[in-house]
Design a protein around this motif. Structure first.
Motif, PDB file in Angstrom:
ATOM      1  N   TYR A  87      25.515 -38.377  -4.903  1.00 28.25           N
ATOM      2  CA  TYR A  87      24.813 -38.770  -4.434  1.00 28.25           C
ATOM      3  C   TYR A  87      24.821 -40.133  -5.494  1.00 28.25           C
ATOM      4  O   TYR A  87      23.854 -40.778  -5.090  1.00 28.25           O
ATOM      5  CB  TYR A  87      22.995 -38.186  -4.346  1.00 28.25           C
ATOM      6  CG  TYR A  87      22.628 -37.387  -5.350  1.00 28.25           C
ATOM      7  CD1 TYR A  87      22.767 -38.020  -6.723  1.00 28.25           C
ATOM      8  CD2 TYR A  87      23.083 -36.440  -5.828  1.00 28.25           C
ATOM      9  CE1 TYR A  87      23.025 -37.774  -7.715  1.00 28.25           C
ATOM     10  CE2 TYR A  87      23.550 -35.956  -7.307  1.00 28.25           C
ATOM     11  CZ  TYR A  87      23.114 -36.744  -8.241  1.00 28.25           C
ATOM     12  OH  TYR A  87      22.261 -35.887  -9.661  1.00 28.25           O
ATOM     13  N   ARG A  88      25.657 -39.700  -6.622  1.00 26.78           N
ATOM     14  CA  ARG A  88      25.670 -41.359  -7.506  1.00 26.78           C
ATOM     15  C   ARG A  88      26.954 -42.022  -6.663  1.00 26.78           C
ATOM     16  O   ARG A  88      26.494 -43.478  -6.954  1.00 26.78           O
ATOM     17  CB  ARG A  88      26.520 -40.542  -8.618  1.00 26.78           C
ATOM     18  CG  ARG A  88      25.357 -39.601  -9.419  1.00 26.78           C
ATOM     19  CD  ARG A  88      25.903 -39.033 -10.995  1.00 26.78           C
ATOM     20  NE  ARG A  88      25.096 -38.331 -11.498  1.00 26.78           N
ATOM     21  CZ  ARG A  88      24.203 -38.927 -11.791  1.00 26.78           C
ATOM     22  NH1 ARG A  88      23.905 -40.013 -12.661  1.00 26.78           N
ATOM     23  NH2 ARG A  88      23.113 -38.266 -12.598  1.00 26.78           N
ATOM     24  N   GLN A 139      24.824 -40.809   2.264  1.00 24.08           N
ATOM     25  CA  GLN A 139      23.455 -40.652   3.109  1.00 24.08           C
ATOM     26  C   GLN A 139      22.881 -39.099   3.165  1.00 24.08           C
ATOM     27  O   GLN A 139      22.015 -38.857   2.723  1.00 24.08           O
ATOM     28  CB  GLN A 139      23.756 -41.032   4.060  1.00 24.08           C
ATOM     29  CG  GLN A 139      24.376 -42.675   4.015  1.00 24.08           C
ATOM     30  CD  GLN A 139      22.915 -43.301   3.574  1.00 24.08           C
ATOM     31  OE1 GLN A 139      22.023 -43.374   3.065  1.00 24.08           O
ATOM     32  NE2 GLN A 139      23.400 -44.626   2.418  1.00 24.08           N
ATOM     33  N   ARG A 142      22.184 -37.485  -0.270  1.00 23.10           N
ATOM     34  CA  ARG A 142      20.903 -38.568  -1.454  1.00 23.10           C
ATOM     35  C   ARG A 142      19.732 -37.804  -0.648  1.00 23.10           C
ATOM     36  O   ARG A 142      18.728 -38.101  -0.553  1.00 23.10           O
ATOM     37  CB  ARG A 142      20.709 -40.272  -0.896  1.00 23.10           C
ATOM     38  CG  ARG A 142      21.652 -40.810  -1.786  1.00 23.10           C
ATOM     39  CD  ARG A 142      21.353 -41.931  -2.019  1.00 23.10           C
ATOM     40  NE  ARG A 142      22.784 -42.871  -2.489  1.00 23.10           N
ATOM     41  CZ  ARG A 142      23.129 -43.972  -2.591  1.00 23.10           C
ATOM     42  NH1 ARG A 142      22.612 -44.611  -1.548  1.00 23.10           N
ATOM     43  NH2 ARG A 142      24.306 -44.392  -3.642  1.00 23.10           N
ATOM     44  N   ILE A 147      16.414 -38.720  -3.251  1.00 23.11           N
ATOM     45  CA  ILE A 147      16.901 -39.522  -3.997  1.00 23.11           C
ATOM     46  C   ILE A 147      16.604 -41.220  -2.977  1.00 23.11           C
ATOM     47  O   ILE A 147      17.819 -41.197  -2.098  1.00 23.11           O
ATOM     48  CB  ILE A 147      18.264 -40.002  -4.245  1.00 23.11           C
ATOM     49  CG1 ILE A 147      18.314 -37.907  -5.187  1.00 23.11           C
ATOM     50  CG2 ILE A 147      18.454 -41.150  -5.354  1.00 23.11           C
ATOM     51  CD1 ILE A 147      19.585 -37.775  -5.750  1.00 23.11           C
ATOM     52  N   TYR A 148      16.186 -41.928  -3.574  1.00 23.74           N
ATOM     53  CA  TYR A 148      15.696 -43.291  -3.045  1.00 23.74           C
ATOM     54  C   TYR A 148      16.494 -44.239  -3.718  1.00 23.74           C
ATOM     55  O   TYR A 148      16.046 -43.591  -4.791  1.00 23.74           O
ATOM     56  CB  TYR A 148      14.225 -43.265  -3.072  1.00 23.74           C
ATOM     57  CG  TYR A 148      13.669 -41.968  -1.756  1.00 23.74           C
ATOM     58  CD1 TYR A 148      14.477 -42.468  -0.657  1.00 23.74           C
ATOM     59  CD2 TYR A 148      12.799 -40.912  -1.701  1.00 23.74           C
ATOM     60  CE1 TYR A 148      13.985 -40.983   0.798  1.00 23.74           C
ATOM     61  CE2 TYR A 148      12.414 -40.244  -1.034  1.00 23.74           C
ATOM     62  CZ  TYR A 148      13.338 -40.200   0.094  1.00 23.74           C
ATOM     63  OH  TYR A 148      12.254 -38.560   1.050  1.00 23.74           O
ATOM     64  N   GLU A 149      16.410 -45.286  -3.110  1.00 20.59           N
ATOM     65  CA  GLU A 149      16.850 -46.889  -3.850  1.00 20.59           C
ATOM     66  C   GLU A 149      16.242 -47.693  -3.599  1.00 20.59           C
ATOM     67  O   GLU A 149      15.745 -48.470  -3.019  1.00 20.59           O
ATOM     68  CB  GLU A 149      18.646 -46.939  -3.542  1.00 20.59           C
ATOM     69  CG  GLU A 149      19.220 -47.953  -3.812  1.00 20.59           C
ATOM     70  CD  GLU A 149      20.584 -48.035  -3.944  1.00 20.59           C
ATOM     71  OE1 GLU A 149      21.310 -49.575  -4.532  1.00 20.59           O
ATOM     72  OE2 GLU A 149      21.030 -47.930  -3.048  1.00 20.59           O
TER      73      GLU A 149
END
Length: 151
Positions: A87-88, A139, A142, A147-149
């Motif tokens: 996810y990073r 995707q 996340r 996890i949201y950018e």
């Protein structure tokens, strides 16, 4: 390997391409040994040993991509394994020089937010659609980890 794991290794043709200058240098030392002094044979043997080590080092690199992590293992005598949470991963870059295009290979660069491994290079891997799979894994991870950018 399970169905959702991808194991990537640098191709043998890529490793040979990388040690080609050392092979030519070893041949040059052999020519110098023939014409000047037999002591140049030792330089030729040392250069070939360095080329052999480099070939083994490249071939022992393993990139394992799973839905959770990217695991990079390198080394012959001293093995190092780095892990990057999938996810990073922020960006993906595929580069192909003319020679890599002829050999059907590519270099894949993964840019991440990880402090220890901000950039991961997967060099000399066979050309494939692995980037689409990695993108899907990112995707999904996340979404699963919420996890949201925010830009």
């Amino acid at each position: 390997m399970e169905n959702n794991e991808i194991l990537l290794k640098p191709a043998m043709s890529f490793a040979v391409l990388k040690i080609l200058p050392l092979i030519f240098l070893a041949l040059l030392f052999l020519l110098l040994a023939w014409y000047l002094s037999p002591f140049f044979v030792f330089f030729s043997i040392g250069t070939l040993a360095a080329g052999w080590y480099r070939l083994l080092y490249i071939r022992k690199s393993i990139y394992l991509v799973t839905p959770e992590v990217v695991r990079i293992s390198r080394g012959i005598f001293f093995k190092r394994t780095d892990m990057l949470e999938i996810y990073r991963v922020k960006d993906y870059v595929i580069t192909q020089s003319f020679i890599l295009q002829l050999l059907g290979l590519m270099n894949l660069t993964l840019k991440s937010t990880d402090a220890e491994n901000p950039v991961i290079w997967m060099v000399g891997i066979p050309e494939s659609d692995v980037i689409d799979t990695i993108r899907d894994y990112v995707q999904e991870a996340r979404k699963h980890n919420r996890i949201y950018e925010i830009n």
